[in-house]
Design an enzyme around this catalytic site. Structure first.
Site, PDB file in Angstrom:
ATOM      1  NE  ARG A 199      45.639  43.003  50.953  1.00 56.10           N
ATOM      2  CZ  ARG A 199      45.013  43.429  51.379  1.00 56.10           C
ATOM      3  NH1 ARG A 199      43.844  44.433  51.671  1.00 56.10           N
ATOM      4  NH2 ARG A 199      45.610  44.518  52.483  1.00 56.10           N
ATOM      5  CB  SER A 221      54.341  41.623  48.513  1.00 57.82           C
ATOM      6  OG  SER A 221      53.358  41.345  48.592  1.00 57.82           O
ATOM      7  CE  LYS A 234      50.472  45.221  53.156  1.00 56.70           C
ATOM      8  NZ  LYS A 234      50.308  43.416  53.375  1.00 56.70           N
TER       9      LYS A 234
HETATM   10  C1  LIG Z   1      50.575  43.343  49.207  1.00 57.75           C
HETATM   11  C2  LIG Z   1      50.287  43.133  48.460  1.00 57.75           C
HETATM   12  C3  LIG Z   1      51.379  43.809  46.876  1.00 57.75           C
HETATM   13  N1  LIG Z   1      51.507  43.819  46.048  1.00 57.75           N
HETATM   14  C4  LIG Z   1      50.345  43.416  45.199  1.00 57.75           C
HETATM   15  C5  LIG Z   1      50.174  43.486  43.649  1.00 57.75           C
HETATM   16  F1  LIG Z   1      50.010  44.772  43.268  1.00 57.75           F
HETATM   17  F2  LIG Z   1      49.055  43.546  43.334  1.00 57.75           F
HETATM   18  F3  LIG Z   1      50.970  42.994  42.980  1.00 57.75           F
HETATM   19  N2  LIG Z   1      49.254  42.756  45.846  1.00 57.75           N
HETATM   20  C6  LIG Z   1      49.506  42.584  47.241  1.00 57.75           C
HETATM   21  N3  LIG Z   1      48.522  41.811  48.458  1.00 57.75           N
END
Ligand SMILES: C=C1C=NC(C(F)(F)F)=NC1=N
Length: 215
Positions: A39, A110, A139
């Site tokens: 990411r 997500s 985030k």
């Molecule tokens: C915004 C996100 C929400 N969930 C996940 C994961 F948990 F890895 F599935 N990754 C992300 N980047």
């Protein structure tokens, strides 16, 4: 299969790391992570060829240890690398369209509530990432923390959906997250910011697996 893979899902980009991302991933893999998401986002994130080159090196590591390598948002990069899958948000490229482009690679979506889980399943998602469960530092534009009750609520209505929880999860809260009904935890800073990444990852892994056995 998917539920096992989601047990300890490490999400990372270069800006989350205080040292070489490759060394961080190496230690996390040795500590027992079961899935990895590249990411590369936020202030100072790599772009273009530099992002591609880092992704290639991290992917090679995951391939060596048979860990699924998932790319966040960037479907073109995932296809160019022949990654194992992509993870998209609600606002990113519509999940159905992504599914058409990636074929039978993993598709993660997500979600923040039950309605978004149903939409993700309609788009043939392989798993959903629910969060942020607790306030997160990783985030900038994170939504309001939804707490453990949202895990319980979704699990009560969707027994089978592979669900990984994300957002501020630490070794202090990992057990409760699994007991609330998640198939695994996704972490960024709990591993990236650990003093001893191998040991921290190993502790998280053991906690999650123990809690899953009791489930
Ligand atoms: C915004 C996100 C929400 N969930 C996940 C994961 F948990 F890895 F599935 N990754 C992300 N980047």
């Amino acid at each position: 299969m998917m539920k096992q893979k989601l047990s300890l899902y490490f999400v990372m980009g270069s800006i989350d790391c205080t040292k070489d991302p490759l060394a961080v991933l190496d230690e996390a893999i040795k500590g027992g992570i079961t899935m990895f998401q590249f990411r590369e986002k936020g202030k100072g994130a790599l772009t273009g060829i530099e992002k591609y080159r880092l992704a290639e090196k991290l992917l090679e590591r995951c391939r060596m240890y048979n860990i699924p390598f998932i790319v966040n948002d960037d479907v073109d990069l995932a296809l160019a690398l022949q990654a194992d899958g992509v993870h998209v948000g609600q606002e990113d490229e519509v999940a159905e369209r992504v599914r058409d482009r990636i074929g039978d690679k993993y598709l993660g979506v997500s979600v923040h509530n039950l309605n978004e889980v149903k939409k993700a399943l309609a788009a043939c998602a392989d798993y959903v990432g629910l969060g942020p469960i607790f306030p997160t530092v990783s985030k900038e534009d994170a939504k309001q923390a939804c707490g453990l009750t949202m895990i319980e609520h979704i699990r009560a209505h969707e027994k089978r959906v592979p669900l990984v929880a994300i957002g501020g999860i630490t070794e202090q809260t990992a057990k409760q997250v699994i007991e609330a009904g998640a198939d695994g935890i996704a972490v960024i800073s709990a591993i990236c910011r650990a003093e001893h990444i191998y040991e921290q990852t190993k502790r998280l892994y053991e906690m999650v697996m123990r809690a899953k056995q009791k489930g």
